[in-house]
Design an enzyme around this catalytic site. Structure first.
Site, PDB file in Angstrom:
ATOM      1  N   LYS A 204      33.317  51.693  50.242  1.00 22.00           N
ATOM      2  CA  LYS A 204      33.105  51.359  51.650  1.00 22.00           C
ATOM      3  C   LYS A 204      31.629  51.563  51.967  1.00 22.00           C
ATOM      4  CE  LYS A 204      34.497  52.595  56.322  1.00 22.00           C
ATOM      5  NZ  LYS A 204      35.392  53.399  57.144  1.00 22.00           N
ATOM      6  N   LYS A 257      34.981  47.052  50.956  1.00 24.93           N
ATOM      7  CA  LYS A 257      34.829  46.798  52.384  1.00 24.93           C
ATOM      8  C   LYS A 257      33.362  46.932  52.764  1.00 24.93           C
ATOM      9  CE  LYS A 257      35.865  48.924  56.736  1.00 24.93           C
ATOM     10  NZ  LYS A 257      36.353  50.073  57.431  1.00 24.93           N
TER      11      LYS A 257
HETATM   12  C1  PBG Z   1      37.192  54.346  60.166  1.00 25.43           C
HETATM   13  C2  PBG Z   1      37.149  52.876  59.913  1.00 25.43           C
HETATM   14  C3  PBG Z   1      36.172  51.933  60.283  1.00 25.43           C
HETATM   15  C4  PBG Z   1      36.677  50.678  59.907  1.00 25.43           C
HETATM   16  C5  PBG Z   1      37.905  50.896  59.285  1.00 25.43           C
HETATM   17  N1  PBG Z   1      38.163  52.257  59.279  1.00 25.43           N
HETATM   18  C6  PBG Z   1      34.899  52.101  61.031  1.00 25.43           C
HETATM   19  C7  PBG Z   1      33.805  52.860  60.438  1.00 25.43           C
HETATM   20  O1  PBG Z   1      33.829  53.315  59.291  1.00 25.43           O
HETATM   21  O2  PBG Z   1      32.836  53.064  61.188  1.00 25.43           O
HETATM   22  C8  PBG Z   1      36.026  49.351  60.142  1.00 25.43           C
HETATM   23  C9  PBG Z   1      36.966  48.184  60.253  1.00 25.43           C
HETATM   24  C10 PBG Z   1      36.375  46.935  60.817  1.00 25.43           C
HETATM   25  O3  PBG Z   1      35.168  46.852  61.135  1.00 25.43           O
HETATM   26  O4  PBG Z   1      37.136  45.956  60.962  1.00 25.43           O
HETATM   27  N2  PBG Z   1      36.322  55.113  59.432  1.00 25.43           N
END
Ligand code: PBG
Length: 336
Positions: A204, A257
């Site tokens: 991520k 992601k």
């Molecule tokens: C929580 C999380 C996030 C997303 C999914 N889980 C936000 C982040 O990490 O700031 C993003 C999902 C999206 O943008 O569709 N940590």
């Protein structure tokens, strides 16, 4: 007589256009098939009953109370979407993310509501602390102002166990703390929840494309950014390393992601593990298409299906997308 445009490569004998001549031919030689079975729909849970709060930055998406969320999930399931990914949204925030593992929290109730209404559907839950922390970070804040890895693991594990106890089939940690997959597996197993799967957000990135989501979930960091725990967008070898660590810790499925700007990473991770690989087409990637389509600059359906196909072509088995339900409908219209 020699053809005037004869080439060493084989023209005029070889003509790739022959295989593009008709719709039937194109269907036969198509290499990538997007199918509703691959799609996972993210939904946002809030407290209450009969509550629907449209999210301005995410066209067609709303924060929903458990009853309406279960209804929305059932509609998607009826149209062929096998799974939802649930997020909790809360106004109650503190320094230990209490609501993240509250058995009466919105997401725990939403899990139960979906399982009650459409038991066959696969319920995946995002496991993170950011929506429940007063500072909006994904872990516990240390005295030095840095997010403290190890104390965060216990809270994440409690959240995961609470989701599994409410009926989640799969828990998906998205915090990017080191060692959280092992901590969550151990906590689930200690609670007898050996059948609950872990889909790790293994790769991520610290991405600008989460902007609309943070509006939706009220989870923007109150200070600084997430680059002390989420990955640097410039790195791909590290993506393979993170994936293999999570596999070793016991992840059942892994994830990349965002998706559309990280197709090379999806391909690399695909080559590094045989586990099911999900890719998250995130909020900003969705908003770019919907905003351009609203201006008449893009054909939304074609742009969306092309993007989801590209993510699949790169090597993703599963695609998490705000388009999941719509795409399932589009695909059934096309009969593909
Ligand atoms: C929580 C999380 C996030 C997303 C999914 N889980 C936000 C982040 O990490 O700031 C993003 C999902 C999206 O943008 O569709 N940590």
């Amino acid at each position: 007589m020699e053809h005037p445009q004869a080439t060493a490569a084989g023209f005029p004998v070889i003509r790739p256009r022959r295989l593009r001549a008709t719709p039937a031919m194109r269907r036969m030689v198509r290499e990538t098939r997007l199918h509703a079975d691959q799609l996972i729909l993210p939904l946002f849970a809030v407290d209450g009953h009969g509550v629907e709060q449209p999210i301005a930055s995410l066209k067609g998406q709303s924060r929903l109370s458990p009853d309406l969320l279960a209804q929305r999930a059932a509609e998607a399931y009826a149209d062929g979407v096998p799974a939802v990914l649930l997020f909790g949204v809360s106004d109650v925030k503190d320094d230990v993310a209490s609501v993240a593992y509250d058995p009466d929290g919105a997401v725990q109730r939403a899990i139960a509501a979906v399982k009650d209404r459409v038991p066959e559907m696969c319920v995946i839950t995002d496991v993170c602390l950011c929506a429940y922390m007063s500072h909006g970070h994904c872990g516990v804040l240390g005295d030095d102002g840095v997010i403290d890895n190890d104390p965060s693991l216990e809270l994440l594990a409690r959240a995961a166990v609470s989701h599994a106890q409410a009926g989640a089939d799969v828990v998906a940690p998205s915090d990017m703390m080191d060692g959280r997959v092992a901590a969550i597996r151990a906590a689930l197993d200690a609670d007898g929840l050996t059948g609950t799967s872990i889909m790790s957000y293994s790769t991520k990135y610290a991405s600008a494309f989460y902007g609309p989501f943070r509006d939706a979930a009220g989870s923007a960091p109150g200070f600084g950014d997430r680059s002390g725990y989420q990955m640097d967008p410039a790195n791909s070898r590290e993506a393979v390393r993170e994936t293999l660590l999570d596999v070793a810790e016991g992840a059942d499925m892994v994830m990349v992601k965002p998706a559309a700007t990280y197709l090379d990473v999806i391909r690399d991770v695909r080559g590094a593990t045989g586990l099911p690989l999900a890719a998250y087409h995130v909020s900003g990637e969705y908003a770019m298409i919907t905003a351009a389509a609203e201006r008449g600059w893009l054909d939304e359906r074609r742009a969306a299906l092309e993007t989801l196909t590209a993510i699949t072509r790169a090597g993703a088995d599963l695609v998490i997308t705000y388009y999941a339900h719509q795409a399932a409908r589009w695909l059934s219209e096309e009969g593909s």
